[in-house]
Design a protein around this motif. Structure first.
Motif, PDB file in Angstrom:
ATOM      1  N   LYS A  96       0.836  -1.211   0.000  1.00 42.19           N
ATOM      2  CA  LYS A  96       0.000   0.000   0.000  1.00 42.19           C
ATOM      3  C   LYS A  96       0.865   1.253   0.000  1.00 42.19           C
ATOM      4  O   LYS A  96       0.603   2.203  -0.735  1.00 42.19           O
ATOM      5  N   TRP A  97       1.957   1.264   0.802  1.00 47.15           N
ATOM      6  CA  TRP A  97       2.793   2.469   0.864  1.00 47.15           C
ATOM      7  C   TRP A  97       3.619   2.649  -0.407  1.00 47.15           C
ATOM      8  O   TRP A  97       3.828   3.778  -0.868  1.00 47.15           O
ATOM      9  N   ILE A  98       4.085   1.550  -0.971  1.00 49.85           N
ATOM     10  CA  ILE A  98       4.882   1.659  -2.206  1.00 49.85           C
ATOM     11  C   ILE A  98       4.011   2.228  -3.333  1.00 49.85           C
ATOM     12  O   ILE A  98       4.401   3.160  -4.037  1.00 49.85           O
ATOM     13  N   VAL A  99       2.814   1.687  -3.474  1.00 51.42           N
ATOM     14  CA  VAL A  99       1.930   2.147  -4.560  1.00 51.42           C
ATOM     15  C   VAL A  99       1.444   3.568  -4.279  1.00 51.42           C
ATOM     16  O   VAL A  99       1.427   4.424  -5.176  1.00 51.42           O
ATOM     17  N   TRP A 100       1.093   3.850  -3.047  1.00 48.28           N
ATOM     18  CA  TRP A 100       0.668   5.216  -2.654  1.00 48.28           C
ATOM     19  C   TRP A 100       1.748   6.228  -3.023  1.00 48.28           C
ATOM     20  O   TRP A 100       1.462   7.307  -3.547  1.00 48.28           O
ATOM     21  N   CYS A 101       2.982   5.853  -2.739  1.00 43.57           N
ATOM     22  CA  CYS A 101       4.100   6.752  -3.027  1.00 43.57           C
ATOM     23  C   CYS A 101       4.140   7.123  -4.511  1.00 43.57           C
ATOM     24  O   CYS A 101       4.245   8.287  -4.877  1.00 43.57           O
ATOM     25  N   ASN A 102       4.029   6.121  -5.373  1.00 45.96           N
ATOM     26  CA  ASN A 102       4.148   6.396  -6.810  1.00 45.96           C
ATOM     27  C   ASN A 102       2.901   7.050  -7.396  1.00 45.96           C
ATOM     28  O   ASN A 102       3.005   8.001  -8.164  1.00 45.96           O
ATOM     29  N   VAL A 103       1.731   6.534  -7.044  1.00 51.11           N
ATOM     30  CA  VAL A 103       0.548   6.997  -7.784  1.00 51.11           C
ATOM     31  C   VAL A 103      -0.237   8.100  -7.081  1.00 51.11           C
ATOM     32  O   VAL A 103      -1.041   8.765  -7.729  1.00 51.11           O
ATOM     33  N   SER A 104       0.003   8.322  -5.796  1.00 51.30           N
ATOM     34  CA  SER A 104      -0.739   9.379  -5.097  1.00 51.30           C
ATOM     35  C   SER A 104       0.197  10.553  -4.808  1.00 51.30           C
ATOM     36  O   SER A 104       0.101  11.596  -5.453  1.00 51.30           O
ATOM     37  N   LEU A 105       1.146  10.373  -3.871  1.00 49.42           N
ATOM     38  CA  LEU A 105       2.126  11.446  -3.619  1.00 49.42           C
ATOM     39  C   LEU A 105       2.896  11.775  -4.910  1.00 49.42           C
ATOM     40  O   LEU A 105       3.014  12.932  -5.306  1.00 49.42           O
ATOM     41  N   GLY A 106       3.410  10.748  -5.552  1.00 49.92           N
ATOM     42  CA  GLY A 106       4.253  10.950  -6.753  1.00 49.92           C
ATOM     43  C   GLY A 106       3.504  11.660  -7.866  1.00 49.92           C
ATOM     44  O   GLY A 106       4.067  12.504  -8.569  1.00 49.92           O
ATOM     45  N   GLU A 107       2.258  11.336  -8.014  1.00 53.21           N
ATOM     46  CA  GLU A 107       1.448  11.972  -9.074  1.00 53.21           C
ATOM     47  C   GLU A 107       1.344  13.479  -8.817  1.00 53.21           C
ATOM     48  O   GLU A 107       1.493  14.292  -9.734  1.00 53.21           O
ATOM     49  N   ALA A 108       1.118  13.847  -7.546  1.00 51.19           N
ATOM     50  CA  ALA A 108       1.002  15.281  -7.214  1.00 51.19           C
ATOM     51  C   ALA A 108       2.339  15.989  -7.429  1.00 51.19           C
ATOM     52  O   ALA A 108       2.382  17.118  -7.939  1.00 51.19           O
ATOM     53  N   VAL A 109       3.434  15.314  -7.067  1.00 49.54           N
ATOM     54  CA  VAL A 109       4.754  15.935  -7.244  1.00 49.54           C
ATOM     55  C   VAL A 109       5.047  16.118  -8.746  1.00 49.54           C
ATOM     56  O   VAL A 109       5.522  17.174  -9.169  1.00 49.54           O
ATOM     57  N   SER A 110       4.736  15.112  -9.539  1.00 54.72           N
ATOM     58  CA  SER A 110       4.971  15.229 -10.986  1.00 54.72           C
ATOM     59  C   SER A 110       4.160  16.378 -11.578  1.00 54.72           C
ATOM     60  O   SER A 110       4.657  17.155 -12.396  1.00 54.72           O
ATOM     61  N   ARG A 111       2.924  16.494 -11.138  1.00 52.29           N
ATOM     62  CA  ARG A 111       2.063  17.583 -11.621  1.00 52.29           C
ATOM     63  C   ARG A 111       2.675  18.939 -11.273  1.00 52.29           C
ATOM     64  O   ARG A 111       2.720  19.855 -12.084  1.00 52.29           O
ATOM     65  N   TYR A 112       3.167  19.027 -10.032  1.00 51.07           N
ATOM     66  CA  TYR A 112       3.766  20.292  -9.584  1.00 51.07           C
ATOM     67  C   TYR A 112       5.018  20.617 -10.411  1.00 51.07           C
ATOM     68  O   TYR A 112       5.207  21.758 -10.854  1.00 51.07           O
ATOM     69  N   MET A 113       5.851  19.599 -10.626  1.00 49.34           N
ATOM     70  CA  MET A 113       7.082  19.841 -11.375  1.00 49.34           C
ATOM     71  C   MET A 113       6.774  20.256 -12.826  1.00 49.34           C
ATOM     72  O   MET A 113       7.414  21.143 -13.370  1.00 49.34           O
ATOM     73  N   HIS A 114       5.770  19.614 -13.418  1.00 49.06           N
ATOM     74  CA  HIS A 114       5.411  19.991 -14.795  1.00 49.06           C
ATOM     75  C   HIS A 114       4.936  21.431 -14.868  1.00 49.06           C
ATOM     76  O   HIS A 114       5.138  22.122 -15.871  1.00 49.06           O
ATOM     77  N   ALA A 115       4.323  21.897 -13.798  1.00 50.76           N
ATOM     78  CA  ALA A 115       3.769  23.261 -13.805  1.00 50.76           C
ATOM     79  C   ALA A 115       4.799  24.320 -13.414  1.00 50.76           C
ATOM     80  O   ALA A 115       4.527  25.513 -13.579  1.00 50.76           O
ATOM     81  N   THR A 116       5.971  23.888 -12.906  1.00 52.78           N
ATOM     82  CA  THR A 116       6.902  24.889 -12.356  1.00 52.78           C
ATOM     83  C   THR A 116       8.379  24.718 -12.751  1.00 52.78           C
ATOM     84  O   THR A 116       9.136  25.678 -12.701  1.00 52.78           O
TER      85      THR A 116
END
Ligand code: GSH
Length: 205
Positions: A96-116
């Motif tokens: 659960k934590w490994i997948v959460w990291c990539n698809v939940s936290l990681g998704e938000a971080v990727s979105r932020y990086m793409h925008a900035t």
């Protein structure tokens, strides 16, 4: 047995690199160089059609996506070393934590990086998207911080490859330059994880 890891330093392959070193299994490391286009060469695309790292090849079968590789390595080699839970509810906790990291936290971080980020052309930058992504990153970090408030490692008292995976990702979060000071439990946990000798080894590239 043959085990080959295609990686690049300070990339999405770093969690995998950290995990495989913690496991202490013999493997061949193939360092890829984005600048020279080595991930886009036809011979590499046959191994990983995504043209990205990490990619693990185990006895001729190629496995891509860092979350899948973490769970695979844990299952194959981590249980006997005490670095990954055996099949059962605790294994579910780890996954659960490994997948959460990539698809939940990681998704938000990727979105932020793409925008900035400077890595992304300025015309794709977008302030409202960045603000939206930042809010999501902070919400996810608050969840992780609360989880770590009363225990030294994600699965409890012992370090596991789940910690290696998430602590490595947390470095990526720091690239956002969002103020991470409020997340005291994460900070203390990340310092514990980074004190491991393997971290120094993989950070050297
Ligand atoms: N979701 C993938 C992401 C892989 C990824 O984006 N890798 C990047 C490095 S951070 C890459 O290999 N980029 C090379 C390229 O796009 O040419 C994972 O977690 O494995």
């Amino acid at each position: 047995m043959s085990l080959t890891l295609y990686y690049a330093p300070h990339s999405s392959a770093t969690p995998t690199h950290w995990i495989i070193e913690e496991l202490g299994v013999p493997y061949e490391a193939v360092k890829m160089d984005f600048a020279s286009g080595s991930t886009r060469k036809p011979e590499y695309l046959k191994i990983n059609p995504n043209g990205k790292v990490p990619c693990l090849v185990h006895d001729g079968t190629s496995i891509f996506e860092s979350a899948a590789i973490a769970m695979y390595l844990g299952e194959m080699f981590g249980v006997e070393k005490g670095l990954y839970p055996k099949a059962g509810p605790k294994r579910g906790d780890a996954m659960k934590w490994i997948v959460w990291c990539n698809v939940s936290l990681g998704e938000a971080v990727s979105r932020y990086m793409h925008a900035t980020s400077d890595w992304v052309p300025k015309e794709i930058h977008h302030e409202p998207s960045a603000a939206h992504a930042k809010k999501s990153i902070l919400e996810h970090l608050a969840i992780l911080d609360a989880e770590l408030a009363n225990k030294p490692y994600l699965l409890g008292e012992q370090f596991s490859i789940v910690d290696a995976h998430l602590a490595s990702w947390f470095e990526y979060v720091s690239y956002t330059k969002i103020d991470l000071a409020p997340f005291k439990a994460i900070d203390a946990w990340a310092a514990r994880c980074k004190a491991r000798p393997v971290y120094a080894k993989i950070s050297a590239g």
